[in-house]
Design a protein around this motif. Structure first.
Motif, PDB file in Angstrom:
ATOM      1  N   ASN A   7       0.827  -1.208   0.000  1.00  0.00           N
ATOM      2  CA  ASN A   7       0.000   0.000   0.000  1.00  0.00           C
ATOM      3  C   ASN A   7       0.863   1.260   0.000  1.00  0.00           C
ATOM      4  N   ILE A   8       1.966   1.238   0.710  1.00  0.00           N
ATOM      5  CA  ILE A   8       2.872   2.395   0.715  1.00  0.00           C
ATOM      6  C   ILE A   8       3.470   2.599  -0.670  1.00  0.00           C
ATOM      7  N   GLY A   9       3.805   1.498  -1.326  1.00  0.00           N
ATOM      8  CA  GLY A   9       4.326   1.590  -2.690  1.00  0.00           C
ATOM      9  C   GLY A   9       3.318   2.213  -3.640  1.00  0.00           C
ATOM     10  N   TRP A  10       2.058   1.796  -3.543  1.00  0.00           N
ATOM     11  CA  TRP A  10       1.006   2.376  -4.386  1.00  0.00           C
ATOM     12  C   TRP A  10       0.787   3.858  -4.067  1.00  0.00           C
ATOM     13  N   ALA A  11       0.879   4.204  -2.792  1.00  0.00           N
ATOM     14  CA  ALA A  11       0.687   5.600  -2.392  1.00  0.00           C
ATOM     15  C   ALA A  11       1.793   6.479  -2.953  1.00  0.00           C
ATOM     16  N   VAL A  12       3.033   6.012  -2.889  1.00  0.00           N
ATOM     17  CA  VAL A  12       4.162   6.775  -3.432  1.00  0.00           C
ATOM     18  C   VAL A  12       4.018   6.910  -4.943  1.00  0.00           C
ATOM     19  N   PHE A  13       3.654   5.821  -5.614  1.00  0.00           N
ATOM     20  CA  PHE A  13       3.444   5.861  -7.065  1.00  0.00           C
ATOM     21  C   PHE A  13       2.346   6.859  -7.426  1.00  0.00           C
ATOM     22  N   VAL A  15       1.366   9.518  -5.732  1.00  0.00           N
ATOM     23  CA  VAL A  15       1.820  10.901  -5.508  1.00  0.00           C
ATOM     24  C   VAL A  15       2.777  11.333  -6.612  1.00  0.00           C
ATOM     25  N   LEU A  16       3.710  10.470  -6.993  1.00  0.00           N
ATOM     26  CA  LEU A  16       4.706  10.838  -7.997  1.00  0.00           C
ATOM     27  C   LEU A  16       4.100  11.053  -9.381  1.00  0.00           C
ATOM     28  N   THR A  17       3.033  10.346  -9.693  1.00  0.00           N
ATOM     29  CA  THR A  17       2.405  10.474 -11.013  1.00  0.00           C
ATOM     30  C   THR A  17       1.159  11.352 -10.969  1.00  0.00           C
ATOM     31  N   PHE A  18       0.937  12.030  -9.834  1.00  0.00           N
ATOM     32  CA  PHE A  18      -0.219  12.909  -9.640  1.00  0.00           C
ATOM     33  C   PHE A  18      -1.547  12.160  -9.770  1.00  0.00           C
ATOM     34  N   GLY A  19      -1.523  10.848  -9.591  1.00  0.00           N
ATOM     35  CA  GLY A  19      -2.743  10.040  -9.593  1.00  0.00           C
ATOM     36  C   GLY A  19      -3.344   9.774 -10.952  1.00  0.00           C
ATOM     37  N   ILE A  20      -2.676  10.184 -12.011  1.00  0.00           N
ATOM     38  CA  ILE A  20      -3.255  10.046 -13.350  1.00  0.00           C
ATOM     39  C   ILE A  20      -3.435   8.580 -13.763  1.00  0.00           C
ATOM     40  N   ASN A  26      -9.337   3.597 -12.716  1.00  0.00           N
ATOM     41  CA  ASN A  26     -10.669   3.657 -12.098  1.00  0.00           C
ATOM     42  C   ASN A  26     -11.727   4.078 -13.106  1.00  0.00           C
ATOM     43  N   LEU A  27     -11.356   4.957 -14.030  1.00  0.00           N
ATOM     44  CA  LEU A  27     -12.296   5.378 -15.068  1.00  0.00           C
ATOM     45  C   LEU A  27     -12.682   4.197 -15.953  1.00  0.00           C
ATOM     46  N   TYR A  28     -11.735   3.301 -16.170  1.00  0.00           N
ATOM     47  CA  TYR A  28     -12.003   2.113 -16.984  1.00  0.00           C
ATOM     48  C   TYR A  28     -12.821   1.083 -16.209  1.00  0.00           C
ATOM     49  N   LYS A  29     -12.479   0.861 -14.927  1.00  0.00           N
ATOM     50  CA  LYS A  29     -13.142  -0.186 -14.145  1.00  0.00           C
ATOM     51  C   LYS A  29     -14.494   0.252 -13.594  1.00  0.00           C
ATOM     52  N   LYS A  30     -14.593   1.500 -13.128  1.00  0.00           N
ATOM     53  CA  LYS A  30     -15.835   2.004 -12.528  1.00  0.00           C
ATOM     54  C   LYS A  30     -16.140   3.377 -13.125  1.00  0.00           C
ATOM     55  N   PRO A  31     -16.549   3.443 -14.371  1.00  0.00           N
ATOM     56  CA  PRO A  31     -16.699   4.748 -15.028  1.00  0.00           C
ATOM     57  C   PRO A  31     -17.756   5.651 -14.384  1.00  0.00           C
TER      58      PRO A  31
END
Length: 55
Positions: A7-13, A15-20, A26-31
């Motif tokens: 989970n920490i790895g996903w959180a850092v990823f 933040v670094l990619t601005f969540g894009i 999420n737009l693909y899985k739960k539009p």
């Protein structure tokens, strides 16, 4: 403990990619849910940036 590191790895990823990438996933899985949340969050972010930009 391994789950927390993942989970920490996903959180850092996120933040670094601005969540894009996660937003696109999420737009693909739960539009419908993603668009509803985006229609609320994006205008708020826009207003905050608009108010802070002149400073």
């Amino acid at each position: 403990m391994h789950n927390n590191k993942k989970n920490i790895g996903w959180a850092v990823f996120d933040v670094l990619t601005f969540g894009i990438p996660l937003y696109i996933r999420n737009l693909y899985k739960k539009p419908k849910q993603t668009l509803i949340i985006s229609s609320v969050v994006f205008p708020i972010i826009f207003l905050v940036l608009l108010l802070l930009l002149p400073w």
